[in-house]
Design a protein around this motif. Structure first.
Motif, PDB file in Angstrom:
ATOM      1  N   HIS A 432       0.772  -1.105   0.012  1.00 52.90           N
ATOM      2  CA  HIS A 432       0.014   0.145   0.027  1.00 52.90           C
ATOM      3  C   HIS A 432       0.968   1.052   0.054  1.00 52.90           C
ATOM      4  O   HIS A 432       1.943   1.477   0.882  1.00 52.90           O
ATOM      5  N   VAL A 439      -2.398  17.650   7.457  1.00 52.74           N
ATOM      6  CA  VAL A 439      -3.863  17.630   8.207  1.00 52.74           C
ATOM      7  C   VAL A 439      -3.600  19.230   8.924  1.00 52.74           C
ATOM      8  O   VAL A 439      -2.845  19.497   9.134  1.00 52.74           O
ATOM      9  N   GLY A 441      -3.202  22.662  10.464  1.00 53.74           N
ATOM     10  CA  GLY A 441      -3.024  23.072  11.892  1.00 53.74           C
ATOM     11  C   GLY A 441      -2.352  22.076  12.246  1.00 53.74           C
ATOM     12  O   GLY A 441      -2.397  22.158  13.737  1.00 53.74           O
ATOM     13  N   THR A 442      -1.986  20.927  11.978  1.00 56.05           N
ATOM     14  CA  THR A 442      -1.005  19.967  12.651  1.00 56.05           C
ATOM     15  C   THR A 442       0.325  19.701  11.988  1.00 56.05           C
ATOM     16  O   THR A 442       0.668  20.358  11.168  1.00 56.05           O
ATOM     17  N   GLU A 443       1.093  18.922  12.688  1.00 55.57           N
ATOM     18  CA  GLU A 443       2.236  18.372  11.934  1.00 55.57           C
ATOM     19  C   GLU A 443       2.121  17.216  11.399  1.00 55.57           C
ATOM     20  O   GLU A 443       3.171  16.538  11.318  1.00 55.57           O
ATOM     21  N   HIS A 444       0.836  16.677  11.139  1.00 55.89           N
ATOM     22  CA  HIS A 444       0.506  15.262  10.912  1.00 55.89           C
ATOM     23  C   HIS A 444       0.123  15.233   9.271  1.00 55.89           C
ATOM     24  O   HIS A 444      -0.446  15.996   9.074  1.00 55.89           O
ATOM     25  N   ARG A 446      -1.424  12.686   6.118  1.00 59.40           N
ATOM     26  CA  ARG A 446      -2.077  11.534   6.022  1.00 59.40           C
ATOM     27  C   ARG A 446      -2.313  11.424   4.395  1.00 59.40           C
ATOM     28  O   ARG A 446      -2.382  12.516   3.666  1.00 59.40           O
ATOM     29  N   ARG A 450      -7.963   9.970   1.439  1.00 60.01           N
ATOM     30  CA  ARG A 450      -8.691   9.773   2.649  1.00 60.01           C
ATOM     31  C   ARG A 450      -9.092  10.847   3.631  1.00 60.01           C
ATOM     32  O   ARG A 450     -10.040  10.980   4.237  1.00 60.01           O
ATOM     33  N   HIS A 451      -8.177  11.862   3.548  1.00 58.12           N
ATOM     34  CA  HIS A 451      -8.343  12.892   4.195  1.00 58.12           C
ATOM     35  C   HIS A 451      -8.134  14.395   3.484  1.00 58.12           C
ATOM     36  O   HIS A 451      -7.833  14.195   2.441  1.00 58.12           O
ATOM     37  N   ARG A 463       4.053   8.132   0.728  1.00 58.64           N
ATOM     38  CA  ARG A 463       4.436   7.139   2.012  1.00 58.64           C
ATOM     39  C   ARG A 463       4.412   5.713   1.319  1.00 58.64           C
ATOM     40  O   ARG A 463       3.278   5.281   0.794  1.00 58.64           O
ATOM     41  N   ASP A 465       3.993   1.916   2.811  1.00 60.92           N
ATOM     42  CA  ASP A 465       3.535   1.280   3.972  1.00 60.92           C
ATOM     43  C   ASP A 465       4.092  -0.074   3.780  1.00 60.92           C
ATOM     44  O   ASP A 465       3.396  -1.151   4.011  1.00 60.92           O
ATOM     45  N   GLU A 466       5.082  -0.378   3.681  1.00 60.93           N
ATOM     46  CA  GLU A 466       5.964  -1.704   3.638  1.00 60.93           C
ATOM     47  C   GLU A 466       7.538  -1.572   3.707  1.00 60.93           C
ATOM     48  O   GLU A 466       7.831  -0.630   3.124  1.00 60.93           O
ATOM     49  N   SER A 498       8.221   5.965   7.127  1.00 59.33           N
ATOM     50  CA  SER A 498       7.666   5.764   8.584  1.00 59.33           C
ATOM     51  C   SER A 498       7.492   4.231   8.725  1.00 59.33           C
ATOM     52  O   SER A 498       7.572   3.606   9.882  1.00 59.33           O
ATOM     53  N   ALA A 499       7.111   3.623   7.491  1.00 60.37           N
ATOM     54  CA  ALA A 499       6.729   2.273   7.657  1.00 60.37           C
ATOM     55  C   ALA A 499       7.531   1.346   7.085  1.00 60.37           C
ATOM     56  O   ALA A 499       7.534  -0.081   6.875  1.00 60.37           O
ATOM     57  N   SER A 554      11.232  14.288   9.890  1.00 64.58           N
ATOM     58  CA  SER A 554       9.795  14.049   9.932  1.00 64.58           C
ATOM     59  C   SER A 554       9.378  14.700   8.423  1.00 64.58           C
ATOM     60  O   SER A 554      10.038  15.375   7.919  1.00 64.58           O
TER      61      SER A 554
ATOM     62  N   GLU B 443       4.907  17.780  17.641  1.00 66.69           N
ATOM     63  CA  GLU B 443       4.017  16.674  18.010  1.00 66.69           C
ATOM     64  C   GLU B 443       4.605  15.380  17.262  1.00 66.69           C
ATOM     65  O   GLU B 443       3.937  14.391  17.022  1.00 66.69           O
ATOM     66  N   HIS B 444       6.003  15.341  17.381  1.00 72.38           N
ATOM     67  CA  HIS B 444       6.620  14.261  16.654  1.00 72.38           C
ATOM     68  C   HIS B 444       7.326  13.252  17.800  1.00 72.38           C
ATOM     69  O   HIS B 444       7.691  13.938  18.860  1.00 72.38           O
ATOM     70  N   SER B 498       2.174   3.136  13.357  1.00 73.60           N
ATOM     71  CA  SER B 498       2.390   3.751  11.826  1.00 73.60           C
ATOM     72  C   SER B 498       3.211   2.689  10.955  1.00 73.60           C
ATOM     73  O   SER B 498       3.433   3.019   9.813  1.00 73.60           O
ATOM     74  N   ALA B 499       4.056   1.774  11.722  1.00 76.08           N
ATOM     75  CA  ALA B 499       4.669   0.934  10.486  1.00 76.08           C
ATOM     76  C   ALA B 499       4.052  -0.419  10.335  1.00 76.08           C
ATOM     77  O   ALA B 499       4.512  -1.599   9.795  1.00 76.08           O
ATOM     78  N   ASN B 501       1.769  -2.467   8.537  1.00 79.23           N
ATOM     79  CA  ASN B 501       0.848  -2.388   7.149  1.00 79.23           C
ATOM     80  C   ASN B 501       0.038  -3.500   7.116  1.00 79.23           C
ATOM     81  O   ASN B 501      -0.798  -3.344   6.108  1.00 79.23           O
TER      82      ASN B 501
END
Lengths: 565, 565
Positions: A432, A439, A441-444, A446, A450-451, A463, A465-466, A498-499, A554, B443-444, B498-499, B501
């Motif tokens: 994936h 997002v 207002g954040t440091e996040h 996605r 989806r968002h 990103r 995911d594997e 990250s994954a 990050s 936020e990390h 986060s990791a 999958n």
């Protein structure tokens, strides 16, 4: 390190009553089971008794579970039969000698795995594969016992042959045998279903009622012996009985296997070792959790290895921790492996003095106890859950079960393992991947699909995911190429790692190529959120050096730096 | 969908010159190679020529590469010999018929994989395994050719036997053969190393010089034919020559293999298909990248499948995309597969009218061209890189190479695949896990052991750096238990996913158990940063329902919510 196990060094008087009771109850349960499973393995009944003495003591010295009951079990017995049947005729001394060797090789492997801390090998067997294997084995075992219920002779080269033989042999059914077998079967099923309920309603404490239920097989054994002996059904109705069971403790001897024997038996020995280990540890663990105790898998390997070598030493065959008897041991109040030692001592007493009592025991009754025991192993729940949660797991389960039924235990489990590894690689080969944005207002960050997130023009943050390895590295390359083709304005690509838990040599090569080929087109590559262990390796490679200054802690840091640039 | 390939429908006049030149040069290069590789496969030399006509046309119609040159290659030839040698005597009609069947089965498999889009199967072969396999094969091939250089007969059942036989046969060396062979070998090595440099210094453009170098084998072939024919060395010195090569185009016929043949050949056919596919795609891809073109792996499967079926149809043997000839094709200016079609037509012309010219061609010269070709396949760079970057990959590589040399191509590659899968499961079974805390002012969240971060008492945030599946689920459980045992104040456990999958059925079971067992001890379980696809599945399970309200979008959100609670 003292050789005396911890439980023995710190033994408390308060534990004794529980251990004695549990030892007695488990022995009564073990006697019919040991006789029946030896028969299932194609061995004389006394071998089952032999395998229920020394192995228990050996496990008590080295194992880590306080309540696991070791001995002959249904699945290992079937595996033993299927390993040795092609090499020798059941009932011969050669067959029994091979069973001893199988136990010895299996035990040596378990010991070696324990010493080398290779318990992880058992992880090759996924839960669905194990579940499918046991369900398939239970079906094979149950079908194989039907001939004893009918009192007929049937070839047993394959499940299909056995079924065909049963149908053809129906007219030769021995009615007295069938009556004894079916009678026991019905009694055992009814006892299992309703007995404890009745006893409770009659005012018995639930726990005691539950334990008494487990003694039903012994009741069937005693009752049937009485019936056959009084009516001499073995003569008048030709009911097949166990006959003479040699009295006396097993001889202690050990012949090391020759190279050709090892060549013939190593694979089944390995499979018996692994399946037995997995089953045993899962039983031990679920019981230990109830009392906040812990199981040490590497100690279990040592304990089970010693148990199998002890079994070989005393003329037995492969043993492991049994589910039903361990639960009974636990429920009957066993506090330490002393319960097992008590049971071993009682069993030795039985062998030394009472084997004559089994002369009139009908094979059909043993078959009935086996059928009732294995039918409860058939596990549709795991299949149902897997079907809803993860179709590929459900298919592995079914393929393993069908493989065992159609092609035998070894082919079945190897197919299951191959399939589950195949599924693993197949899944990982289509990882994936998500283009991410911030997002607000954040440091996040996605998935942009989806968002509702913010992105920066010309900057592509992908990103993965594997972990990146041989099976999926090219999928990443393809995805990046597709995304760049789709958006010609992209000038910076950030891989969000990250994954990504590992990058193997194949994937490193692909990333190095990707970096070079992007650079040619004026697109820069950066990494974000690379994990410590991955970065440790990466920094000493050509790619690591080429990416210096472009590996960000990050995604947020990468966005900030690259937006400014 | 039109059956006419896209390159043909949009063919531009400007491409023609390049395609014609490349077709001619590749043909000159292909002739010695085709003869030599057929010999390597244990087949008559004309079979190599047959395999260089129709397969190229079939690939041109279905494949996706503009510059890949398909035909007999060294490794597939060795694999063919090793598959058929146990079943028939080299040189017999039966042997040739089996080679045709091998090509047919291999082609059918490739086609089927293409139709079912199973290209991912090739991902089972990691880069180190492929590299080790090719290096090992090159060594086996080179050693196998030494007997032709010496002009002696030697058994070739195993590499070890061959080496022993060579030493014993040294006294029987045919000096004239050795002179021709060694002479060609030295000429080819010198040409490869220095010729293009000399030509450039003499004023020739670098590209032309490079291409001329590739024609050195043809020069060696022509020169040696002349020497042998003039001195009749085949009679006077008993130099082994190719002899009569039947003239005329191959007969088109196809006998479908019987079940027993399929049973004998399916595994080598599968391995040839996969290895050929992987090699071919990697060559095609590296050339395509240089011109910003793309390769469609599933089309490659169809193209190579059709090529192998075409090879079988015309009496050939397994073919695939060759590295050296594709590079020459590319460098000589091939723009489309028309270059291949041109080469096929020229090759047909050679077969139809000029095979008599090969009568005096010495086997030793073909052996020399094979040796020079395969020595360049020996790949120490990948081993060196892997050794520094990833020891396990390096070991897989060496094991595969040694396996091929000591136990043959099939056992070698299967060992490599098993080993790389084993490494994959072994690594995943010991996942990296880190207790994380917040990097101050952000936020990390990072590993508390690597970074100076803030934590909240009683709250344990554990990041699992791996998908959760059968091989590692219990490792997570053990780690959580250890951490809780070490810090009795923990009341909340947050698993940072986060990791993660994937969570398979086995891991779902373990998590469900963990949640229940923690709850009993008054410890709550929460999840953070669960990925979309994982959450989609999880929410319909018992665990998903039990965790409702305790699955947080980010670790930060989890910290904020749980600190307040």
């Amino acid at each position: 390190m003292s050789l005396t196990p911890q439980w023995l060094r710190h033994y408390q008087k308060a534990w004794l009553a529980g251990d004695l009771t549990a030892g007695l109850i488990v022995t009564v349960m073990l006697i019919p089971q040991s006789l029946a499973y030896a028969l299932l393995a194609g061995l004389p009944p006394e071998v089952g008794l032999y395998a229920s003495i020394l192995p228990i003591v050996a496990y008590a010295l080295l194992g880590s579970s306080m309540t696991l009951a070791v001995g002959p079990v249904a699945v290992a017995s079937l595996m033993t039969a299927s390993a040795i049947a092609p090499l020798a005729v059941a009932g011969t001394a050669e067959y029994a000698a091979l069973a001893v060797q199988l136990s010895l090789i299996s035990g040596a492997m378990l010991l070696a795995f324990g010493v080398m801390r290779l318990g992880f090998l058992a992880h090759f067997l996924s839960h669905p594969v194990i579940s499918g294997f046991i369900t398939g084995s239970a079906v094979v075992i149950a079908i194989g016992q039907l001939k004893h219920l009918l009192g007929v002779r049937v070839p047993s080269s394959s499940t299909w042959e056995t079924l065909k033989g049963l149908v053809l042999a129906l007219p030769q059914t021995n009615v007295a045998t069938l009556a004894l077998g079916l009678g026991s079967l019905i009694f055992l099923v009814v006892a299992r279903r309703y007995l404890s309920g009745w006893l409770v309603r009659m005012g018995m404490p639930a726990k005691v009622a539950e334990l008494l239920t487990k003694l039903a097989p012994m009741v069937a054994v005693i009752a049937s012996i009485a019936v056959v002996a009084l009516a001499r059904l073995d003569l008048s109705a030709k009911v097949s009985v166990v006959g003479v069971v040699p009295q006396g403790l097993p001889h202690m001897e050990l012949a090391l296997p020759g190279l050709s024997t090892v060549g013939q038996l190593w694979l089944p020995a390995l499979l018996i070792a692994l399946v037995g280990f997995v089953e045993s540890v899962s039983v031990a663990q679920s019981l230990a959790l109830k009392r906040q105790q812990r199981i040490a898998p590497n100690k279990e390997l040592l304990g089970l290895g010693a148990a199998n070598i002890a079994s070989a030493l005393s003329g037995g065959y492969p043993v492991t921790g049994g589910f039903a008897r361990s639960v009974v041991n636990f429920a009957a109040g066993a506090n330490t492996p002393l319960a097992g030692v008590v049971s071993a001592a009682l069993m030795a007493l039985v062998i030394a003095s009472m084997t004559g009592a089994f002369y009139y025991l009908p094979h059909a009754v043993l078959a009935a106890t086996i059928i009732v025991a294995v039918v409860s192993l058939v596990d549709f729940d795991t299949l149902k859950e897997a079907w809803h949660y993860d179709r590929a797991d459900a298919l592995s389960l079914m393929a393993t079960a069908l493989g065992v039924i159609a092609m035998g235990v070894e082919v079945g489990i190897l197919m299951g393992v191959a399939l589950s590894l195949g599924v693993l690689v197949w899944r990982s080969s289509r990882p994936h991947m998500a283009v991410v944005g911030r997002v607000p207002g954040t440091e996040h960050f996605r998935n942009i699909e989806r968002h509702s997130v913010e992105t920066v023009p010309g900057l592509l943050a992908l990103r993965v995911d594997e972990s990146l390895f041989f099976a999926n590295a090219s999928a990443l390359e393809d995805r990046v190429e597709d995304l760049i083709r789709a958006d010609a304005t992209v000038r910076r690509v950030v891989l969000v790692c990250s994954a990504v838990n590992q990058i193997d040599t194949t994937a490193l090569g692909v990333l190095t190529e990707l970096h070079a080929s992007l650079a040619k087109r004026g697109v820069s590559l950066a990494l974000a959120e690379v994990k410590g262990p991955v970065m440790d390796r990466l920094q000493h490679t050509a790619l690591g050096r080429a990416l210096q200054g472009r590996v960000f802690q990050s995604v947020h840091a990468a966005f900030t730096a690259l937006r400014a640039a």
